[in-house]
Write a protein that holds these residues in place. Sequence first.
Motif, PDB file in Angstrom:
ATOM      1  N   LEU A 289      57.047  -9.672   4.994  1.00 28.41           N
ATOM      2  CA  LEU A 289      57.251  -9.734   6.438  1.00 28.41           C
ATOM      3  C   LEU A 289      58.449 -10.604   6.770  1.00 28.41           C
ATOM      4  CD1 LEU A 289      53.561 -10.597   7.393  1.00 28.41           C
ATOM      5  CD2 LEU A 289      54.560  -8.327   7.417  1.00 28.41           C
ATOM      6  N   VAL A 290      59.229 -10.172   7.761  1.00 29.46           N
ATOM      7  CA  VAL A 290      60.257 -11.002   8.376  1.00 29.46           C
ATOM      8  C   VAL A 290      59.797 -11.237   9.810  1.00 29.46           C
ATOM      9  CG1 VAL A 290      62.660 -11.180   9.091  1.00 29.46           C
ATOM     10  CG2 VAL A 290      62.089 -10.079   6.923  1.00 29.46           C
ATOM     11  N   VAL A 291      59.403 -12.464  10.114  1.00 28.02           N
ATOM     12  CA  VAL A 291      58.829 -12.773  11.428  1.00 28.02           C
ATOM     13  C   VAL A 291      59.888 -13.486  12.266  1.00 28.02           C
ATOM     14  CG1 VAL A 291      56.968 -13.937  12.659  1.00 28.02           C
ATOM     15  CG2 VAL A 291      56.537 -12.955  10.396  1.00 28.02           C
ATOM     16  N   GLY A 319      48.818 -10.792  -0.539  1.00 27.61           N
ATOM     17  CA  GLY A 319      49.880 -10.402  -1.467  1.00 27.61           C
ATOM     18  C   GLY A 319      51.268 -10.331  -0.890  1.00 27.61           C
ATOM     19  N   MET A 320      51.497 -10.864   0.326  1.00 30.55           N
ATOM     20  CA  MET A 320      52.796 -10.716   0.991  1.00 30.55           C
ATOM     21  C   MET A 320      53.516 -12.052   1.130  1.00 30.55           C
ATOM     22  SD  MET A 320      51.746  -8.014   4.036  1.00 30.55           S
ATOM     23  CE  MET A 320      50.333  -8.977   4.584  1.00 30.55           C
ATOM     24  N   ARG A 321      54.825 -12.026   1.032  1.00 26.71           N
ATOM     25  CA  ARG A 321      55.670 -13.183   1.346  1.00 26.71           C
ATOM     26  C   ARG A 321      56.178 -13.049   2.775  1.00 26.71           C
ATOM     27  NH1 ARG A 321      57.653 -16.140  -2.907  1.00 26.71           N
ATOM     28  NH2 ARG A 321      57.726 -17.730  -1.270  1.00 26.71           N
ATOM     29  N   ILE A 322      56.535 -14.192   3.369  1.00 29.05           N
ATOM     30  CA  ILE A 322      57.019 -14.235   4.754  1.00 29.05           C
ATOM     31  C   ILE A 322      58.357 -14.932   4.816  1.00 29.05           C
ATOM     32  CG2 ILE A 322      56.617 -15.216   7.043  1.00 29.05           C
ATOM     33  CD1 ILE A 322      53.693 -15.027   6.590  1.00 29.05           C
ATOM     34  N   VAL A 323      59.313 -14.320   5.515  1.00 30.03           N
ATOM     35  CA  VAL A 323      60.537 -14.994   5.932  1.00 30.03           C
ATOM     36  C   VAL A 323      60.341 -15.385   7.390  1.00 30.03           C
ATOM     37  CG1 VAL A 323      63.003 -14.796   6.329  1.00 30.03           C
ATOM     38  CG2 VAL A 323      61.974 -13.687   4.336  1.00 30.03           C
ATOM     39  N   GLY A 324      60.468 -16.671   7.700  1.00 30.54           N
ATOM     40  CA  GLY A 324      60.246 -17.141   9.054  1.00 30.54           C
ATOM     41  C   GLY A 324      59.026 -18.034   9.117  1.00 30.54           C
ATOM     42  N   PRO A 325      58.395 -18.068  10.312  1.00 37.67           N
ATOM     43  CA  PRO A 325      58.741 -17.393  11.567  1.00 37.67           C
ATOM     44  C   PRO A 325      59.920 -18.070  12.266  1.00 37.67           C
ATOM     45  CG  PRO A 325      56.853 -18.813  11.891  1.00 37.67           C
ATOM     46  CD  PRO A 325      57.181 -18.878  10.416  1.00 37.67           C
ATOM     47  N   ASN A 326      60.222 -17.562  13.464  1.00 41.00           N
ATOM     48  CA  ASN A 326      61.306 -18.134  14.277  1.00 41.00           C
ATOM     49  C   ASN A 326      62.630 -18.064  13.525  1.00 41.00           C
ATOM     50  OD1 ASN A 326      62.391 -19.504  16.555  1.00 41.00           O
ATOM     51  ND2 ASN A 326      62.264 -21.453  15.460  1.00 41.00           N
ATOM     52  N   GLY A 376      83.041 -12.326   2.181  1.00 42.14           N
ATOM     53  CA  GLY A 376      82.041 -11.292   1.967  1.00 42.14           C
ATOM     54  C   GLY A 376      80.711 -11.830   1.459  1.00 42.14           C
ATOM     55  N   LEU A 377      79.613 -11.320   2.027  1.00 43.71           N
ATOM     56  CA  LEU A 377      78.272 -11.712   1.619  1.00 43.71           C
ATOM     57  C   LEU A 377      77.607 -10.612   0.807  1.00 43.71           C
ATOM     58  CD1 LEU A 377      76.700 -13.381   4.798  1.00 43.71           C
ATOM     59  CD2 LEU A 377      77.915 -14.461   2.908  1.00 43.71           C
ATOM     60  N   SER A 378      76.801 -11.025  -0.159  1.00 41.50           N
ATOM     61  CA  SER A 378      75.937 -10.083  -0.864  1.00 41.50           C
ATOM     62  C   SER A 378      74.609  -9.978  -0.127  1.00 41.50           C
ATOM     63  CB  SER A 378      75.712 -10.526  -2.304  1.00 41.50           C
ATOM     64  OG  SER A 378      75.104 -11.814  -2.342  1.00 41.50           O
ATOM     65  N   THR A 379      74.006 -11.125   0.141  1.00 41.74           N
ATOM     66  CA  THR A 379      72.725 -11.172   0.832  1.00 41.74           C
ATOM     67  C   THR A 379      72.686 -12.416   1.705  1.00 41.74           C
ATOM     68  OG1 THR A 379      71.906 -12.121  -1.256  1.00 41.74           O
ATOM     69  CG2 THR A 379      71.237  -9.870  -0.749  1.00 41.74           C
ATOM     70  N   PHE A 380      71.864 -12.363   2.740  1.00 43.22           N
ATOM     71  CA  PHE A 380      71.715 -13.475   3.677  1.00 43.22           C
ATOM     72  C   PHE A 380      70.256 -13.555   4.085  1.00 43.22           C
ATOM     73  CE2 PHE A 380      71.276 -14.627   8.194  1.00 43.22           C
ATOM     74  CZ  PHE A 380      71.774 -15.924   8.176  1.00 43.22           C
ATOM     75  N   VAL A 381      69.713 -14.770   4.087  1.00 42.33           N
ATOM     76  CA  VAL A 381      68.336 -14.986   4.524  1.00 42.33           C
ATOM     77  C   VAL A 381      68.313 -16.169   5.477  1.00 42.33           C
ATOM     78  CG1 VAL A 381      65.998 -15.634   3.832  1.00 42.33           C
ATOM     79  CG2 VAL A 381      67.309 -14.049   2.415  1.00 42.33           C
ATOM     80  N   SER A 382      67.817 -15.943   6.693  1.00 42.43           N
ATOM     81  CA  SER A 382      67.581 -17.018   7.651  1.00 42.43           C
ATOM     82  C   SER A 382      66.085 -17.289   7.662  1.00 42.43           C
ATOM     83  CB  SER A 382      68.060 -16.604   9.046  1.00 42.43           C
ATOM     84  OG  SER A 382      67.481 -17.433  10.040  1.00 42.43           O
ATOM     85  N   ALA A 383      65.683 -18.476   7.200  1.00 39.49           N
ATOM     86  CA  ALA A 383      64.261 -18.759   6.990  1.00 39.49           C
ATOM     87  C   ALA A 383      63.572 -19.337   8.215  1.00 39.49           C
ATOM     88  CB  ALA A 383      64.088 -19.718   5.820  1.00 39.49           C
ATOM     89  N   GLY A 384      64.336 -19.710   9.256  1.00 43.59           N
ATOM     90  CA  GLY A 384      63.685 -20.256  10.441  1.00 43.59           C
ATOM     91  C   GLY A 384      62.851 -21.479  10.121  1.00 43.59           C
TER      92      GLY A 384
END
Length: 884
Positions: A289-291, A319-326, A376-384
């Motif tokens: 999930l990306v919240v 069984g799920m990982r979470i990015v976030g919330p906010n 240039g970016l390969s990947t980006f994650v904003s974890a809030g």
Amino acid sequence: MDAAPSGPVPYPAHWEADVVLADGATAHLRPIAPADADRLVEFYARVSDQSKYYRFFAPYPTLTSRDVSHFTNVDHHDRVALILLVGDDMIAVGRYERVNRTEAEVSFLVEDGHQGRGVGSVLLEHLAQAARERGMRRFVADILPANRKMITVFADAGYTVDNSYEDGVVHVEFEIAPTGTSLEVMAAREHRAEARSIERLLRPRSVAVVGASRSRDKVGQTLVRNLVLSGFTGPVYAVNKEARAVTGLPAYASVRDIPGDVDLAVVAVPADSVTDVVLDCAAKSVHGLVVVSSGFAETGEPVGRARQGELVRLARAHGMRIVGPNCLGIVNTDAEYSLNATLATVLPPPGKVGFFAQSGALGTAILGDGAARGLGLSTFVSAGNRADVSGNDLLQYWRDDPVTEVVLLYLESLGNPRKFSRLSRAVAEVKPVVAVKSGRSTQGVPLGHTVRPIQAPAPALDAMFRQSGVVLVDTISEMFDVAQVLAYQPLPAGRTVAVMGNSGALGLLAADAAVSAGLDVYGDPLSFGAGATADDYRQALASLMAQPDVSSVLVVYAPAVDASSGDDVAQAVADVVAGAAKPVVGTFQGRRGVHGPGAVPSYPTPEEAARALGHATSYAEWRRRSHGTIPAIEGCDPDAAARVAREVLTAAGERADDGVDLGPEGLRALLATYGVELLSMRPAPTLDAALAALDELGGEVVLKATAPRLRHRPDLAAVWRNIDSPAEMRDAWVTMTQTMADPAAAGFVVQPMAPGGVPVVVRAWEDPMFGPVVSFGVSGVATELLGDRSYRIPPLTDRDAAEMVREVKAAALLMGYHGGIMADLKAVEDLVHRMSRMVDDVPLVRAIELSPVLAGESGLAVVNGSARVAPPAGRQDWYTRRLS
């Protein structure tokens, strides 16, 4: 706790853990409880007859009520059982039963559908840790030869396993003390599992946007639009309870109603509705999930914190990982996915840089800056709020990601600094890691981050980054400056930089900036005037690049008023740089970024260019040099040290909860367990006691005050040396007591005269968030005033200890400064190792300080010190895998 408990053992809540399995999914591990009776029966009914036979060595189709009671009622000491849950379902159980004081029989039962997911190895790790806490040292097990999976679990754990075969059964025995091999095995499994869990987030084959909206100004529609416009290669599903279509996509009332599989759900619904979404996603077997929703811990309110905790608990349990919330969201620019699951409409182009940012609010500006630079970016994650997925997880993924060559981290907090230190070092050895840590001066933590603040001083945090090879910078702009070099230029082979250009003034500024950045300038800056042509640049740059003593080049270009755009100069530089083994950076018409041919990084000022090149050079040096090995130190007995600490705590009774300071004899006993001798010390509260101590110790002695307020006095009024007769002792006693305002509180002691040496201080302590920390300095008032100390995070390599002793500004005093002695630095390093090992090995030792330690020409003498012991503070022990 190697003795039998005097009463019932309380439920060991600290054994509970969220864990990542081999396929990247999560599960919850905890001790079994009587309330699990029905859950155990249901689990056993799902297990195949073959697995039951392997467990009990006979057909055993069902459990009797007596079995269920026996298996679910354990004492958490001699009989321990841990179960693994996905949702509400038990999928595995592992248990041990004590055979004798130090040995236990271990067994496992894993549901057939979950075998092959690394369940057995996780249970073994946690059972072994529980057994070690209960004083056991050895596991035994009997296994049928056909049960190859279980035999493999033991064989691959990294322990030294003894197998024997008798009466048709394989008998297995092994010591459960962590070994170098077992820790390497565990770390490798952790790496693969956590990398796989992030891969499931960043490489989805399908995405559902929960909360997709028909209104253009709503978050839900922005997410759908960005996914579609980015060219995401899989299906995008819109979930909206009231709409039939969103931006041309059919809408579904729930994730459960989507006809196809869903790998990733991006959640943009009100915070109080997120829990229902998690349960829907669990029923749909969504991977992660990306919240982006707000209203959680960042509100600072108990309701928001509780809501965030429940979100994480539910997701991990299913069984799920979470990015976030906010958070802002996640990006994968790989053409195979083209994933823009963020609220940002402007993205940098595809490239080599992986970027983790904890701030959702800054995320859009950060991405916009990167895009403006052409980085240039390969990947980006904003974890809030960083409730689950953290920078540690991304380090695991990026370490082996072939697309990512540079890692950038914007950190607002560190959930597990000990683990970060270990992981960042492993990544930095193969690719650069550049970090900005906000709040370094205050060690503050944003509201949404449910972690304790670090109490270790800011220099200790900075030292941890350096020790791990992380390039630590002060601002996001500076982080991008460094990334431009590391992502598009080779690493410099040395510190010598040549400066060239068409402006003498800028050349001199560039040379000064290079020196300030720690670089050596090659000769004088080469200046060929404002009228320099592209050919002039081409020939001069080629000549400098060919010089064996030149490791990098800083190019300055300031166009004349009537000059053209300078594109021909840029092309000339690019022609020379293409394929070169040395980095080139420039100050080119005030531009910032990597625009134009050749991808030569450009900066508005020479200072910024030199600073970025200096960071890249320092990283290259760190990467080239040997980082040493963790040495074997003889005479360290963690069990004996723990016994000393427990005896002190037991004697303190109720006072032990707040910690207990050791007296001289307790300190001597503790140090002896790690091969360190404390100089004899006799309390001397009266003149008669001082005279008796002189008679007992014999030879020359010292009378000194030990009260903390009197230590390190510049006038040495609290120390009287070379006393060898009763008359001298009386003279010393009368003189010292007359010069002190409160002699009774001075803490007078008598000690033998120690050999001469340079006084140093070694400290080691347990930070409640950071874990073990060790520091070193030359003892004295100047060190205290100026903060001239070095810091490291255990475990220390031989290189760490050597650098630690030599990097303090006063280190010259240990090396014959102004005719002084050459101190035995190896003995000092050995002492640093022993104290760092003690706090690392024995969590009961909360803090220890040895001061002064006299470092002589041959050996050293520990003259005084202090130590504090306390019940363990719940250290995140990495002998077991767990999500923090």
